[in-house]
Design a protein around this motif. Structure first.
Motif, PDB file in Angstrom:
ATOM      1  N   SER A 172       0.814  -1.206  -0.024  1.00 16.12           N
ATOM      2  CA  SER A 172      -0.029   0.068   0.045  1.00 16.12           C
ATOM      3  C   SER A 172       0.806   1.336   0.021  1.00 16.12           C
ATOM      4  CB  SER A 172      -0.868  -0.032   1.231  1.00 16.12           C
ATOM      5  OG  SER A 172      -2.084  -0.780   0.922  1.00 16.12           O
ATOM      6  N   ALA A 173       2.159   1.066  -0.284  1.00 13.12           N
ATOM      7  CA  ALA A 173       3.026   2.363  -0.180  1.00 13.12           C
ATOM      8  C   ALA A 173       2.267   3.433  -1.411  1.00 13.12           C
ATOM      9  CB  ALA A 173       4.379   1.706  -0.915  1.00 13.12           C
ATOM     10  N   GLY A 174       1.821   3.119  -2.264  1.00 13.78           N
ATOM     11  CA  GLY A 174       1.045   4.223  -3.042  1.00 13.78           C
ATOM     12  C   GLY A 174      -0.152   4.271  -2.791  1.00 13.78           C
ATOM     13  N   PHE A 175      -0.332   5.459  -1.610  1.00  8.74           N
ATOM     14  CA  PHE A 175      -1.579   5.693  -0.866  1.00  8.74           C
ATOM     15  C   PHE A 175      -2.642   6.118  -1.736  1.00  8.74           C
ATOM     16  CE2 PHE A 175      -4.309   7.118   2.620  1.00  8.74           C
ATOM     17  CZ  PHE A 175      -4.702   6.097   3.171  1.00  8.74           C
ATOM     18  N   GLY A 176      -2.757   5.999  -2.961  1.00 14.33           N
ATOM     19  CA  GLY A 176      -3.748   6.731  -3.929  1.00 14.33           C
ATOM     20  C   GLY A 176      -4.668   5.866  -4.433  1.00 14.33           C
ATOM     21  N   PRO A 177      -5.419   6.617  -5.267  1.00 20.02           N
ATOM     22  CA  PRO A 177      -6.556   5.676  -6.147  1.00 20.02           C
ATOM     23  C   PRO A 177      -5.950   4.393  -6.658  1.00 20.02           C
ATOM     24  CG  PRO A 177      -6.927   7.863  -6.509  1.00 20.02           C
ATOM     25  CD  PRO A 177      -5.671   7.684  -5.913  1.00 20.02           C
ATOM     26  N   GLY A 178      -6.720   3.110  -6.509  1.00 21.84           N
ATOM     27  CA  GLY A 178      -6.220   2.084  -7.244  1.00 21.84           C
ATOM     28  C   GLY A 178      -5.230   1.003  -6.468  1.00 21.84           C
ATOM     29  N   LEU A 208      -2.826  -6.894   9.842  1.00 21.82           N
ATOM     30  CA  LEU A 208      -1.726  -5.618   9.704  1.00 21.82           C
ATOM     31  C   LEU A 208      -2.330  -4.632   9.021  1.00 21.82           C
ATOM     32  CD1 LEU A 208       1.090  -8.004   8.342  1.00 21.82           C
ATOM     33  CD2 LEU A 208       0.837  -6.952  10.555  1.00 21.82           C
ATOM     34  N   SER A 209      -2.775  -3.735   9.833  1.00 25.92           N
ATOM     35  CA  SER A 209      -3.415  -2.466   9.449  1.00 25.92           C
ATOM     36  C   SER A 209      -2.449  -1.312   9.896  1.00 25.92           C
ATOM     37  CB  SER A 209      -4.782  -2.284  10.183  1.00 25.92           C
ATOM     38  OG  SER A 209      -4.729  -2.316  11.408  1.00 25.92           O
ATOM     39  N   GLY A 249       1.992   0.237   6.920  1.00 25.93           N
ATOM     40  CA  GLY A 249       0.451  -0.342   7.126  1.00 25.93           C
ATOM     41  C   GLY A 249      -0.219  -0.393   6.078  1.00 25.93           C
ATOM     42  N   GLU A 250      -1.523  -0.629   6.268  1.00 24.20           N
ATOM     43  CA  GLU A 250      -2.536  -0.862   5.332  1.00 24.20           C
ATOM     44  C   GLU A 250      -2.331  -1.978   4.517  1.00 24.20           C
ATOM     45  OE1 GLU A 250      -5.318   1.271   4.303  1.00 24.20           O
ATOM     46  OE2 GLU A 250      -4.920   2.762   6.033  1.00 24.20           O
ATOM     47  N   TRP A 301       1.558   3.350  12.153  1.00 21.04           N
ATOM     48  CA  TRP A 301       0.789   4.274  11.964  1.00 21.04           C
ATOM     49  C   TRP A 301      -0.100   4.206  13.096  1.00 21.04           C
ATOM     50  CZ3 TRP A 301      -1.045   7.757   8.724  1.00 21.04           C
ATOM     51  CH2 TRP A 301      -2.319   8.091   8.832  1.00 21.04           C
ATOM     52  N   GLU A 302      -0.074   5.287  13.699  1.00 19.60           N
ATOM     53  CA  GLU A 302      -1.084   5.452  14.953  1.00 19.60           C
ATOM     54  C   GLU A 302      -1.912   6.448  14.667  1.00 19.60           C
ATOM     55  OE1 GLU A 302      -2.317   5.817  19.151  1.00 19.60           O
ATOM     56  OE2 GLU A 302      -0.251   4.950  18.502  1.00 19.60           O
ATOM     57  N   HIS A 303      -3.272   5.978  14.526  1.00 24.24           N
ATOM     58  CA  HIS A 303      -4.361   6.922  13.982  1.00 24.24           C
ATOM     59  C   HIS A 303      -4.622   8.090  14.919  1.00 24.24           C
ATOM     60  CE1 HIS A 303      -5.478   4.143  10.987  1.00 24.24           C
ATOM     61  NE2 HIS A 303      -5.209   3.137  12.006  1.00 24.24           N
TER      62      HIS A 303
END
Ligand SMILES: [Mg+2]
Length: 305
Positions: A172-178, A208-209, A249-250, A301-303
């Motif tokens: 998920s390194a590219g956190f964009g559309p798609g 793993l979020s 994350g993600e 990632w800490e929300h």
């Protein structure tokens, strides 16, 4: 206030929960889902939300946003080795949102419910007062334990256990559309297969979020031990370094603690041993890389609530 502090406040009230209502609380707040017993039947329940600008980039098709909102919840079901039952959703809509976008959200939730065998059975919509306010989508899910009856929690790892992950990290390194965070398939089948394959040797599990560094930390904290990751063993996406692989994350893969080697793959998804749990400071996570031990306990990632 950080997310972990908010959760700690809720967890601190746990002693009053067991007798608070008609449900007996078997797994209280602090895990991927709560487990309650209703008239002798065990039910898993959880809620999770996504916020525009925080969990998806502007321009992302709302069908995919809706899918992500449900998929994140279903990933938490996988973390407990549960089987999805149904979902409800609430949406806080910006006042100027076009009708076709509202329909896209509704269609996305419906379709995702069918895809994940977790149909949407109810919910509510409200309209935000501020025209600039971001869209917020919250989903709650119910689930049952799998055929074996086993529910796997975050606690239970022991020093000497192997730390394992499914799939690939850092996708998920590219956190964009798609991106992967919009298109992943929650690891329900893999979790059930791990329970079958490992039985009592499967000690703890999480999805793993927040990134492996943070989520292995959650497993280690719950067990009162530390975790050591070997960078060379990480199944990383192309062009991703170990810091990104454990910190971004993600991933929505499974991380688990087991006694002895896991299967090489479950349901066609590769399984990798990436480290081990050790007697050490509770929740500490280190990475062995380049001949050095790096403390990555603060990574991930800490929300922000
Ligand atoms: Mg989770």
């Amino acid at each position: 206030m950080r997310e972990s502090e908010v959760i700690a406040e809720v967890v601190a009230r746990n002693p009053t929960l067991a007798t608070a209502g008609g449900a007996t609380v078997l797994v209280p707040p602090g895990d991927d889902m709560a487990l309650v017993e209703l008239r002798g039947r065990r039910v898993l329940v959880a809620a999770d939300q996504v916020i525009e600008g925080r969990h998806w980039a502007p321009g992302t098709p709302l069908r995919l946003v809706a899918r992500k909102a449900l998929a994140r919840n279903v990933s938490d079901i996988a973390a407990m080795a549960g089987v999805p039952s149904c979902a409800v959703a609430t949406v806080a809509l910006p006042p100027d949102m076009p009708d076709d976008e509202v329909r896209a959200l509704a269609a996305g939730l419906h379709d995702a419910g069918l895809e994940f065998r977790c149909p949407l059975v109810g919910g509510d919509t409200g309209t935000l007062a501020d025209a600039g306010a971001p869209l917020v989508l919250s989903v709650s899910v119910l689930a049952e334990p799998g055929p074996s009856g086993r529910v796997v929690t975050r606690s239970g790892a022991r020093p000497g256990d192997l730390l394992c992950v499914t799939g690939t990290l850092g996708a998920s390194a590219g956190f964009g559309p798609g991106g992967h965070h919009l298109t992943f398939t929650p690891r329900i089948a893999e979790a059930l297969a791990l329970v079958d394959a490992l039985g009592d040797r499967l000690h703890a599990m999480i999805d793993l979020s927040d990134g492996l560094a943070a989520d292995a930390g959650h497993l280690a904290s719950a067990a009162g031990c530390s975790a050591l990751i070997e960078a060379g063993r990480l199944p990383v996406a192309p062009a991703i370094g170990w810091r990104e692989a454990v910190g971004l994350g993600e991933d929505y893969e499974l991380a688990f603690a087991c006694d002895g080697p896991p299967p090489d793959a479950v349901c066609g998804t590769p399984v990798r041993v990436v480290g081990r749990f050790e007697a050490g400071r509770a929740g500490q996570v280190s990475v062995d890389a380049d001949g050095m031990r790096h403390d990555v306990s603060g990574l991930g990632w800490e929300h922000g609530r």
